[in-house]
Scaffold this active site. Structure first.
Site, PDB file in Angstrom:
ATOM      1  N   GLU A  54       0.812  -1.218   0.000  1.00 44.80           N
ATOM      2  CA  GLU A  54       0.000   0.000   0.000  1.00 44.80           C
ATOM      3  C   GLU A  54       0.849   1.273   0.000  1.00 44.80           C
ATOM      4  O   GLU A  54       0.396   2.311  -0.489  1.00 44.80           O
ATOM      5  CB  GLU A  54      -0.960  -0.012   1.198  1.00 44.80           C
ATOM      6  CG  GLU A  54      -2.037  -1.083   1.042  1.00 44.80           C
ATOM      7  CD  GLU A  54      -2.872  -1.311   2.284  1.00 44.80           C
ATOM      8  OE1 GLU A  54      -4.024  -1.726   2.144  1.00 44.80           O
ATOM      9  OE2 GLU A  54      -2.379  -1.088   3.412  1.00 44.80           O
ATOM     10  N   GLY A  88     -12.517  -4.645   1.688  1.00 45.41           N
ATOM     11  CA  GLY A  88     -13.562  -5.524   1.187  1.00 45.41           C
ATOM     12  C   GLY A  88     -14.835  -4.708   0.983  1.00 45.41           C
ATOM     13  O   GLY A  88     -15.202  -3.893   1.822  1.00 45.41           O
ATOM     14  N   ASP A 146     -11.764  -6.951  -2.801  1.00 46.62           N
ATOM     15  CA  ASP A 146     -12.555  -8.191  -2.697  1.00 46.62           C
ATOM     16  C   ASP A 146     -13.948  -7.844  -2.177  1.00 46.62           C
ATOM     17  O   ASP A 146     -14.205  -6.709  -1.801  1.00 46.62           O
ATOM     18  CB  ASP A 146     -11.863  -9.178  -1.756  1.00 46.62           C
ATOM     19  CG  ASP A 146     -11.698  -8.606  -0.353  1.00 46.62           C
ATOM     20  OD1 ASP A 146     -10.633  -8.015  -0.086  1.00 46.62           O
ATOM     21  OD2 ASP A 146     -12.643  -8.679   0.450  1.00 46.62           O
TER      22      ASP A 146
HETATM   23  N1  SAH Z   1      -2.606 -11.334   2.723  1.00 42.17           N
HETATM   24  C1  SAH Z   1      -2.170 -10.845   3.983  1.00 42.17           C
HETATM   25  C2  SAH Z   1      -3.319 -10.573   4.940  1.00 42.17           C
HETATM   26  C3  SAH Z   1      -4.209  -9.476   4.472  1.00 42.17           C
HETATM   27  S1  SAH Z   1      -5.360  -8.960   5.686  1.00 42.17           S
HETATM   28  C4  SAH Z   1      -1.166 -11.812   4.553  1.00 42.17           C
HETATM   29  O1  SAH Z   1      -1.323 -13.011   4.403  1.00 42.17           O
HETATM   30  O2  SAH Z   1      -0.221 -11.345   5.141  1.00 42.17           O
HETATM   31  C5  SAH Z   1      -6.306  -7.805   4.742  1.00 42.17           C
HETATM   32  C6  SAH Z   1      -5.783  -6.393   4.650  1.00 42.17           C
HETATM   33  O3  SAH Z   1      -6.491  -5.692   3.629  1.00 42.17           O
HETATM   34  C7  SAH Z   1      -6.031  -5.555   5.895  1.00 42.17           C
HETATM   35  O4  SAH Z   1      -5.008  -4.597   6.043  1.00 42.17           O
HETATM   36  C8  SAH Z   1      -7.405  -4.893   5.654  1.00 42.17           C
HETATM   37  O5  SAH Z   1      -7.425  -3.545   6.050  1.00 42.17           O
HETATM   38  C9  SAH Z   1      -7.641  -5.006   4.142  1.00 42.17           C
HETATM   39  N2  SAH Z   1      -8.795  -5.816   3.714  1.00 42.17           N
HETATM   40  C10 SAH Z   1      -9.074  -6.064   2.407  1.00 42.17           C
HETATM   41  N3  SAH Z   1     -10.124  -6.894   2.296  1.00 42.17           N
HETATM   42  C11 SAH Z   1     -10.541  -7.188   3.558  1.00 42.17           C
HETATM   43  C12 SAH Z   1     -11.569  -8.036   4.084  1.00 42.17           C
HETATM   44  N4  SAH Z   1     -12.365  -8.753   3.294  1.00 42.17           N
HETATM   45  N5  SAH Z   1     -11.694  -8.121   5.426  1.00 42.17           N
HETATM   46  C13 SAH Z   1     -10.876  -7.409   6.242  1.00 42.17           C
HETATM   47  N6  SAH Z   1      -9.885  -6.613   5.798  1.00 42.17           N
HETATM   48  C14 SAH Z   1      -9.693  -6.498   4.466  1.00 42.17           C
END
Ligand code: SAH
Length: 232
Positions: free
Chosen positions: A13, A79, A197
């Site tokens: 980001e 999301g 997503d």
């Molecule tokens: N892929 C990462 C984890 C991502 S967590 C890993 O394995 O290290 C998701 C991140 O994107 C968080 O910072 C949150 O702010 C955002 N985000 C995007 N979609 C989300 C969702 N469906 N639920 C919660 N946070 C989401």
């Protein structure tokens, strides 16, 4: 004096922001890295907090209290809850709430603790500026409510509950905690997210596929916001 914080949660980001800033100085503080640059004559501090409410609280607070930032812009992915928000679309937070804060056993609403509030309002002036930025860029941005919690939501039922309970349009894991910090320290803040997503059963796959492109979409918009804030 203006000193502007630009924050994300994950490296993906802030990478496109650092790329635009060019040269910067890296400082280690409180188990994190902060990137200081001068952009168009204004001091800027960039950092990614790591994921979740606790780390984002720490980083927002550090950027304000240690580095002296007096405005904060957040760029990241989220999301979508509102079906009108598709992958790659932008949402500007009007207000934010913590969807996993629950002392309802005592008769309080979800998201509320005594002496707190269910929602924290984002800065109205920067929301207004974002409309000008969007029209300059020939883009549409949707304004809406963002719900934050320490959960990656990949479940239709949970997503719908958050949508209904908080009237939320999108959800993520850092916005409301950053909002609480900025509000308490009287620092105007702007939270922008590009959808990665739909917080449903395919969310983790969609997230992995679109994190990078959505993060770039958000970062490009935030850089234009930075130009506007500086020009003011
Ligand atoms: N892929 C990462 C984890 C991502 S967590 C890993 O394995 O290290 C998701 C991140 O994107 C968080 O910072 C949150 O702010 C955002 N985000 C995007 N979609 C989300 C969702 N469906 N639920 C919660 N946070 C989401």
């Amino acid at each position: 004096m203006k000193k502007i914080a630009i924050m994300g949660a994950m490296p993906e980001e802030v990478a496109p922001i650092l790329e635009k800033l060019g040269e910067y100085k890296t400082t280690k503080y409180a188990d994190n890295e902060y990137y200081e640059a001068t952009y168009k004559g204004v001091e800027v501090v960039v950092a990614y907090s790591k994921i979740g409410k606790v780390f984002s609280t720490l980083t927002a607070s550090t950027m304000i209290q240690h580095f002296g930032c007096d405005k904060l812009l957040f760029s990241g992915v989220a999301g979508g809850i509102n079906p009108s928000l598709k992958v790659g679309d932008l949402i500007v937070a009007t207000k934010l709430s913590q969807h996993d804060l629950d002392i309802t056993a005592f008769g309080h609403p979800f998201g509320f603790v005594p002496e707190g509030a269910v929602y924290v309002d984002a800065d109205k002036e920067m929301i207004a500026m974002s409309k000008e930025v969007a029209s300059d860029m020939g883009k549409t941005v949707q304004e809406g409510i963002i719900a934050t919690g320490d959960q990656f939501v990949a479940n239709e039922e949970r997503k719908n509950w958050i949508g209904e309970t908080f009237n939320a349009d999108a959800l993520e894991m850092e916005g409301a905690s950053v909002a609480v910090v900025c509000n308490a320290l009287d620092v105007p803040f702007f939270i922008l997210r590009a959808i990665s997503d739909a917080a449903d059963m395919d969310a983790s796959f969609s997230f992995d596929e679109f994190l990078e492109t959505s993060a770039i979409i958000s970062a490009e918009f935030v850089m234009k916001m930075l130009d506007k804030v500086i020009a003011k």
